[in-house]
Design a protein around this motif. Structure first.
Motif, PDB file in Angstrom:
ATOM      1  N   CYS A  41      12.964  22.431  10.755  1.00 11.48           N
ATOM      2  CA  CYS A  41      13.986  21.617  10.009  1.00 11.48           C
ATOM      3  C   CYS A  41      13.193  21.849   8.789  1.00 11.48           C
ATOM      4  CB  CYS A  41      13.333  19.897  10.101  1.00 11.48           C
ATOM      5  SG  CYS A  41      13.897  18.787   9.614  1.00 11.48           S
ATOM      6  N   ALA A  42      14.716  21.868   8.083  1.00 11.55           N
ATOM      7  CA  ALA A  42      14.523  22.289   6.509  1.00 11.55           C
ATOM      8  C   ALA A  42      15.441  21.606   5.435  1.00 11.55           C
ATOM      9  CB  ALA A  42      15.139  23.945   6.050  1.00 11.55           C
ATOM     10  N   ALA A  43      15.486  20.939   4.975  1.00  9.68           N
ATOM     11  CA  ALA A  43      15.510  19.540   4.797  1.00  9.68           C
ATOM     12  C   ALA A  43      16.314  20.349   2.725  1.00  9.68           C
ATOM     13  CB  ALA A  43      15.100  18.289   4.028  1.00  9.68           C
ATOM     14  N   SER A  44      17.995  20.245   2.596  1.00  6.54           N
ATOM     15  CA  SER A  44      18.617  20.686   2.119  1.00  6.54           C
ATOM     16  C   SER A  44      19.605  19.445   1.026  1.00  6.54           C
ATOM     17  CB  SER A  44      19.203  21.999   2.494  1.00  6.54           C
ATOM     18  OG  SER A  44      20.412  21.177   2.435  1.00  6.54           O
ATOM     19  N   GLY A  45      19.663  19.902  -0.330  1.00  4.81           N
ATOM     20  CA  GLY A  45      20.640  18.706  -1.577  1.00  4.81           C
ATOM     21  C   GLY A  45      20.000  18.329  -2.133  1.00  4.81           C
ATOM     22  N   SER A  46      20.342  17.327  -2.286  1.00  2.00           N
ATOM     23  CA  SER A  46      19.706  16.442  -3.865  1.00  2.00           C
ATOM     24  C   SER A  46      18.257  15.502  -3.802  1.00  2.00           C
ATOM     25  CB  SER A  46      20.872  15.395  -4.085  1.00  2.00           C
ATOM     26  OG  SER A  46      20.295  14.993  -5.566  1.00  2.00           O
ATOM     27  N   ILE A  47      17.940  16.449  -3.768  1.00  2.00           N
ATOM     28  CA  ILE A  47      16.059  15.912  -3.158  1.00  2.00           C
ATOM     29  C   ILE A  47      15.120  16.324  -4.228  1.00  2.00           C
ATOM     30  CG2 ILE A  47      13.956  16.101  -1.575  1.00  2.00           C
ATOM     31  CD1 ILE A  47      16.220  17.709   0.352  1.00  2.00           C
ATOM     32  N   VAL A  48      14.590  15.135  -4.758  1.00  2.00           N
ATOM     33  CA  VAL A  48      13.636  14.912  -5.644  1.00  2.00           C
ATOM     34  C   VAL A  48      11.910  15.311  -5.575  1.00  2.00           C
ATOM     35  CG1 VAL A  48      12.502  14.037  -7.898  1.00  2.00           C
ATOM     36  CG2 VAL A  48      15.196  14.043  -7.106  1.00  2.00           C
ATOM     37  N   SER A  49      11.985  14.959  -4.224  1.00  2.00           N
ATOM     38  CA  SER A  49      11.347  14.766  -3.624  1.00  2.00           C
ATOM     39  C   SER A  49      10.957  14.262  -2.077  1.00  2.00           C
ATOM     40  CB  SER A  49       9.759  13.813  -4.243  1.00  2.00           C
ATOM     41  OG  SER A  49       9.708  12.813  -4.106  1.00  2.00           O
ATOM     42  N   ILE A  50      10.082  14.660  -0.606  1.00  2.00           N
ATOM     43  CA  ILE A  50      10.445  13.807   0.133  1.00  2.00           C
ATOM     44  C   ILE A  50       8.884  12.988   0.655  1.00  2.00           C
ATOM     45  CG2 ILE A  50      10.653  14.653   2.905  1.00  2.00           C
ATOM     46  CD1 ILE A  50      13.044  16.812   1.855  1.00  2.00           C
ATOM     47  N   GLY A  51       8.851  12.554   1.223  1.00  2.00           N
ATOM     48  CA  GLY A  51       7.810  11.338   1.465  1.00  2.00           C
ATOM     49  C   GLY A  51       7.597  11.293   3.291  1.00  2.00           C
ATOM     50  N   ARG A  67       3.640  20.821   7.760  1.00  2.00           N
ATOM     51  CA  ARG A  67       5.173  21.446   6.401  1.00  2.00           C
ATOM     52  C   ARG A  67       4.842  22.063   4.706  1.00  2.00           C
ATOM     53  NH1 ARG A  67       6.021  15.048   3.852  1.00  2.00           N
ATOM     54  NH2 ARG A  67       6.970  15.798   2.365  1.00  2.00           N
ATOM     55  N   ASP A  68       6.529  22.571   4.188  1.00  2.00           N
ATOM     56  CA  ASP A  68       5.499  22.979   3.369  1.00  2.00           C
ATOM     57  C   ASP A  68       6.389  22.622   2.417  1.00  2.00           C
ATOM     58  OD1 ASP A  68       6.520  25.183   1.497  1.00  2.00           O
ATOM     59  OD2 ASP A  68       6.245  26.733   3.074  1.00  2.00           O
ATOM     60  N   ASN A  69       6.081  21.919   1.035  1.00  2.00           N
ATOM     61  CA  ASN A  69       6.340  21.034   0.265  1.00  2.00           C
ATOM     62  C   ASN A  69       7.769  22.088  -0.486  1.00  2.00           C
ATOM     63  OD1 ASN A  69       5.844  18.888   1.149  1.00  2.00           O
ATOM     64  ND2 ASN A  69       3.665  18.817  -0.167  1.00  2.00           N
ATOM     65  N   ALA A  70       7.273  22.809  -0.864  1.00  2.00           N
ATOM     66  CA  ALA A  70       8.276  23.879  -1.864  1.00  2.00           C
ATOM     67  C   ALA A  70       9.229  24.410  -1.327  1.00  2.00           C
ATOM     68  CB  ALA A  70       7.657  25.233  -2.147  1.00  2.00           C
ATOM     69  N   LYS A  71       9.848  24.449   0.445  1.00  2.00           N
ATOM     70  CA  LYS A  71      10.699  24.812   0.904  1.00  2.00           C
ATOM     71  C   LYS A  71      11.325  23.550   2.062  1.00  2.00           C
ATOM     72  CE  LYS A  71       8.976  29.266   1.845  1.00  2.00           C
ATOM     73  NZ  LYS A  71       8.527  29.848   3.237  1.00  2.00           N
ATOM     74  N   ASN A  72      10.395  22.334   1.572  1.00  2.00           N
ATOM     75  CA  ASN A  72      11.100  20.975   2.007  1.00  2.00           C
ATOM     76  C   ASN A  72      11.803  21.241   3.447  1.00  2.00           C
ATOM     77  OD1 ASN A  72      11.680  20.016  -0.125  1.00  2.00           O
ATOM     78  ND2 ASN A  72      13.515  20.530  -0.991  1.00  2.00           N
ATOM     79  N   THR A  73      10.480  21.781   3.860  1.00  2.00           N
ATOM     80  CA  THR A  73      10.641  22.291   5.394  1.00  2.00           C
ATOM     81  C   THR A  73       9.180  21.183   6.512  1.00  2.00           C
ATOM     82  OG1 THR A  73      12.310  24.260   4.323  1.00  2.00           O
ATOM     83  CG2 THR A  73      10.517  23.811   7.131  1.00  2.00           C
ATOM     84  N   VAL A  74       9.525  21.157   8.025  1.00  2.00           N
ATOM     85  CA  VAL A  74       8.669  20.864   8.256  1.00  2.00           C
ATOM     86  C   VAL A  74       8.662  21.461  10.336  1.00  2.00           C
ATOM     87  CG1 VAL A  74      10.159  18.991   9.466  1.00  2.00           C
ATOM     88  CG2 VAL A  74       8.046  18.649   9.184  1.00  2.00           C
ATOM     89  N   TYR A  75       7.644  21.677  10.002  1.00  2.00           N
ATOM     90  CA  TYR A  75       7.487  22.402  11.333  1.00  2.00           C
ATOM     91  C   TYR A  75       6.992  21.663  12.388  1.00  2.00           C
ATOM     92  CZ  TYR A  75       8.027  26.046   7.530  1.00  2.00           C
ATOM     93  OH  TYR A  75       8.812  26.755   6.781  1.00  2.00           O
TER      94      TYR A  75
END
Length: 116
Positions: A22-32, A71-79
């Motif tokens: 699952c990849a998050a994209s858009g206006s993102i500063v950080s993800i909890g 998760r890979d925080n640099a890629k805003n992706t969770v597996y």
């Protein structure tokens, strides 16, 4: 502004494995917290697993010991690595993420079907 897109679902035999992304994209500063939830026909949506930005994990009882969230925080992706799959794991799996300063977001889901 923010989109979550799941991938990796499909058909697999009981005992097999799948890996969801699952990849998050858009206006993102950080993800909890990021997580995976699932819903099968006629059943309530249930927690599969969650993971904090620091890597602390939580699993639903039905998948504990079989699934692994990462998760890979640099890629805003969770597996979600799913092993030893059972027919009762069949469901639509959806990604959820709490985006800092914005709130919670959901992906559209990906179908996982496990045959016996």
């Amino acid at each position: 502004q923010v989109q979550l897109v799941e991938s990796g679902g499909g058909l697999v035999q009981a005992g097999g494995s799948l890996r969801l992304s699952c990849a998050a994209s858009g206006s993102i500063v950080s993800i909890g917290v990021m997580g995976w939830y699932r819903q099968a026909p006629g059943k309530q949506r249930e927690l599969v697993a969650t993971i904090t930005s620091g890597g602390r994990t939580n699993y639903g009882e039905s998948v504990k010991g079989r699934f692994t969230i990462s998760r890979d925080n640099a890629k805003n992706t969770v597996y979600l690595q799913m092993n030893s799959l059972k027919p009762e794991d069949t469901a639509v799996y959806s990604c959820n993420a709490f985006i800092a300063l914005r709130g919670g977001y959901w992906g559209r889901g990906t179908q996982v079907t496990v045959s016996s």
